[in-house]
Design a protein around this motif. Structure first.
Motif, PDB file in Angstrom:
ATOM      1  N   LEU A 124      -6.951   4.881  -5.806  1.00  0.00           N
ATOM      2  CA  LEU A 124      -5.108   4.699  -6.468  1.00  0.00           C
ATOM      3  C   LEU A 124      -5.621   4.421  -7.940  1.00  0.00           C
ATOM      4  O   LEU A 124      -4.491   3.978  -8.611  1.00  0.00           O
ATOM      5  N   ASP A 125      -6.557   3.672  -7.985  1.00  0.00           N
ATOM      6  CA  ASP A 125      -6.776   3.329  -9.276  1.00  0.00           C
ATOM      7  C   ASP A 125      -5.531   1.999  -9.987  1.00  0.00           C
ATOM      8  O   ASP A 125      -4.738   2.559 -10.625  1.00  0.00           O
ATOM      9  N   CYS A 126      -5.113   1.091  -8.785  1.00  0.00           N
ATOM     10  CA  CYS A 126      -4.814  -0.138  -9.305  1.00  0.00           C
ATOM     11  C   CYS A 126      -5.491  -0.839  -8.807  1.00  0.00           C
ATOM     12  O   CYS A 126      -6.852  -0.976  -9.002  1.00  0.00           O
ATOM     13  N   GLN A 127      -4.666  -2.139  -9.042  1.00  0.00           N
ATOM     14  CA  GLN A 127      -5.525  -3.678  -9.050  1.00  0.00           C
ATOM     15  C   GLN A 127      -5.025  -4.461  -7.298  1.00  0.00           C
ATOM     16  O   GLN A 127      -4.293  -4.008  -7.002  1.00  0.00           O
ATOM     17  N   PRO A 128      -6.187  -5.217  -7.227  1.00  0.00           N
ATOM     18  CA  PRO A 128      -5.706  -5.915  -5.951  1.00  0.00           C
ATOM     19  C   PRO A 128      -4.511  -6.521  -5.774  1.00  0.00           C
ATOM     20  O   PRO A 128      -3.058  -6.117  -4.166  1.00  0.00           O
ATOM     21  N   GLY A 129      -4.033  -7.054  -6.685  1.00  0.00           N
ATOM     22  CA  GLY A 129      -2.877  -7.748  -7.151  1.00  0.00           C
ATOM     23  C   GLY A 129      -1.696  -6.781  -6.529  1.00  0.00           C
ATOM     24  O   GLY A 129      -0.432  -7.129  -6.674  1.00  0.00           O
ATOM     25  N   ASP A 130      -1.768  -5.188  -7.201  1.00  0.00           N
ATOM     26  CA  ASP A 130      -0.491  -4.491  -6.774  1.00  0.00           C
ATOM     27  C   ASP A 130      -0.744  -4.012  -5.125  1.00  0.00           C
ATOM     28  O   ASP A 130       0.628  -3.284  -5.104  1.00  0.00           O
ATOM     29  N   ILE A 131      -1.549  -3.896  -3.891  1.00  0.00           N
ATOM     30  CA  ILE A 131      -1.430  -4.395  -3.327  1.00  0.00           C
ATOM     31  C   ILE A 131      -1.020  -5.599  -2.136  1.00  0.00           C
ATOM     32  O   ILE A 131      -0.286  -5.186  -1.263  1.00  0.00           O
ATOM     33  N   LEU A 132      -1.591  -6.443  -2.993  1.00  0.00           N
ATOM     34  CA  LEU A 132      -1.119  -7.271  -2.227  1.00  0.00           C
ATOM     35  C   LEU A 132      -0.709  -8.416  -2.667  1.00  0.00           C
ATOM     36  O   LEU A 132      -1.129  -8.994  -3.715  1.00  0.00           O
ATOM     37  N   VAL A 133       0.810  -8.607  -2.036  1.00  0.00           N
ATOM     38  CA  VAL A 133       1.294  -9.923  -2.881  1.00  0.00           C
ATOM     39  C   VAL A 133       1.382 -11.026  -2.086  1.00  0.00           C
ATOM     40  O   VAL A 133       2.048 -10.589  -1.008  1.00  0.00           O
ATOM     41  N   LEU A 138       0.656  -1.215   0.296  1.00  0.00           N
ATOM     42  CA  LEU A 138       0.015  -0.269  -0.142  1.00  0.00           C
ATOM     43  C   LEU A 138       0.792   1.564   0.186  1.00  0.00           C
ATOM     44  O   LEU A 138       0.330   2.215  -0.565  1.00  0.00           O
ATOM     45  N   ASP A 139       1.837   1.597   0.559  1.00  0.00           N
ATOM     46  CA  ASP A 139       2.791   2.687   0.764  1.00  0.00           C
ATOM     47  C   ASP A 139       3.236   2.929  -0.554  1.00  0.00           C
ATOM     48  O   ASP A 139       3.584   3.950  -1.067  1.00  0.00           O
ATOM     49  N   VAL A 140       3.649   1.609  -1.154  1.00  0.00           N
ATOM     50  CA  VAL A 140       3.882   1.783  -2.578  1.00  0.00           C
ATOM     51  C   VAL A 140       3.429   2.450  -3.847  1.00  0.00           C
ATOM     52  O   VAL A 140       3.083   3.531  -3.679  1.00  0.00           O
ATOM     53  N   GLN A 141       1.938   2.056  -3.940  1.00  0.00           N
ATOM     54  CA  GLN A 141       0.634   2.734  -3.821  1.00  0.00           C
ATOM     55  C   GLN A 141       0.087   3.990  -4.055  1.00  0.00           C
ATOM     56  O   GLN A 141       0.539   5.170  -4.726  1.00  0.00           O
ATOM     57  N   LEU A 142       0.589   4.086  -2.671  1.00  0.00           N
ATOM     58  CA  LEU A 142       0.547   5.782  -2.050  1.00  0.00           C
ATOM     59  C   LEU A 142       1.266   6.629  -2.601  1.00  0.00           C
ATOM     60  O   LEU A 142       1.287   7.480  -2.890  1.00  0.00           O
ATOM     61  N   ALA A 143       2.590   6.328  -3.003  1.00  0.00           N
ATOM     62  CA  ALA A 143       3.475   7.255  -3.633  1.00  0.00           C
ATOM     63  C   ALA A 143       3.902   7.116  -4.619  1.00  0.00           C
ATOM     64  O   ALA A 143       3.770   8.698  -4.956  1.00  0.00           O
ATOM     65  N   LYS A 144       3.149   6.210  -5.541  1.00  0.00           N
ATOM     66  CA  LYS A 144       3.133   6.539  -6.885  1.00  0.00           C
ATOM     67  C   LYS A 144       2.313   7.495  -6.877  1.00  0.00           C
ATOM     68  O   LYS A 144       2.244   7.991  -7.552  1.00  0.00           O
ATOM     69  N   LYS A 145       0.714   7.433  -6.211  1.00  0.00           N
ATOM     70  CA  LYS A 145      -0.281   8.558  -5.937  1.00  0.00           C
ATOM     71  C   LYS A 145      -0.591   9.916  -5.311  1.00  0.00           C
ATOM     72  O   LYS A 145      -0.534  10.792  -5.566  1.00  0.00           O
ATOM     73  N   LYS A 146       1.493   9.737  -4.798  1.00  0.00           N
ATOM     74  CA  LYS A 146       1.462  11.646  -3.761  1.00  0.00           C
ATOM     75  C   LYS A 146       0.513  11.691  -3.271  1.00  0.00           C
ATOM     76  O   LYS A 146      -0.464  12.970  -2.698  1.00  0.00           O
ATOM     77  N   MET A 147      -0.080  10.629  -2.378  1.00  0.00           N
ATOM     78  CA  MET A 147      -0.796  10.337  -1.407  1.00  0.00           C
ATOM     79  C   MET A 147      -0.764   9.890   0.062  1.00  0.00           C
ATOM     80  O   MET A 147      -0.549   9.167  -0.232  1.00  0.00           O
ATOM     81  N   SER A 148      -1.097  10.429   1.238  1.00  0.00           N
ATOM     82  CA  SER A 148      -0.931  10.442   2.424  1.00  0.00           C
ATOM     83  C   SER A 148      -1.759   9.411   2.732  1.00  0.00           C
ATOM     84  O   SER A 148      -2.490   9.359   1.877  1.00  0.00           O
ATOM     85  N   VAL A 149      -1.746   9.042   3.480  1.00  0.00           N
ATOM     86  CA  VAL A 149      -2.558   8.285   4.812  1.00  0.00           C
ATOM     87  C   VAL A 149      -3.580   8.969   5.177  1.00  0.00           C
ATOM     88  O   VAL A 149      -4.911   8.104   4.671  1.00  0.00           O
ATOM     89  N   ALA A 150      -2.940   9.751   5.347  1.00  0.00           N
ATOM     90  CA  ALA A 150      -4.517  10.397   5.920  1.00  0.00           C
ATOM     91  C   ALA A 150      -5.228  10.774   4.856  1.00  0.00           C
ATOM     92  O   ALA A 150      -7.353  11.036   5.392  1.00  0.00           O
ATOM     93  N   GLU A 151      -5.121  11.216   3.613  1.00  0.00           N
ATOM     94  CA  GLU A 151      -6.276  11.381   2.350  1.00  0.00           C
ATOM     95  C   GLU A 151      -6.420  10.112   1.813  1.00  0.00           C
ATOM     96  O   GLU A 151      -8.052  10.524   0.937  1.00  0.00           O
ATOM     97  N   LEU A 152      -5.838   9.407   1.900  1.00  0.00           N
ATOM     98  CA  LEU A 152      -6.509   8.248   1.547  1.00  0.00           C
ATOM     99  C   LEU A 152      -8.409   7.816   2.754  1.00  0.00           C
ATOM    100  O   LEU A 152      -8.792   7.390   2.183  1.00  0.00           O
ATOM    101  N   ALA A 153      -7.654   7.725   3.684  1.00  0.00           N
ATOM    102  CA  ALA A 153      -8.582   7.557   4.410  1.00  0.00           C
ATOM    103  C   ALA A 153      -9.967   7.993   4.611  1.00  0.00           C
ATOM    104  O   ALA A 153     -11.204   7.717   4.801  1.00  0.00           O
TER     105      ALA A 153
END
Length: 73
Positions: A55-64, A7-22
């Protein structure tokens, strides 16, 4: 067996903070942090759906899944 949370990788790609995603997925920042840091025991499909939508991603981008022998490597 280990599930790695990227999740941290996807947040960094979107330049989004935990608070913003929440705020965007309407859960607490603490719960996003628990998931991001790999301490979550479960995740609802509705939460995963919301994360992927925002985050405009797939579940496999977050969970591996990583075999046991690769976890410590």
């Amino acid at each position: 067996m280990a599930i790695v949370i990227n999740l941290d990788v996807q947040l960094a790609k979107k330049k989004m903070s935990v608070a913003e995603l929440a705020a965007a997925i309407e859960i607490t920042p603490v719960n996003v942090s628990v998931l991001k840091n790999g301490r979550a025991k479960a995740v609802r499909f509705s939460t995963l759906d919301a994360i992927c939508r925002v985050l405009d991603c797939q579940p496999g981008d977050i969970l591996v899944w990583v075999p046991d022998e690769e976890v410590g490597a």
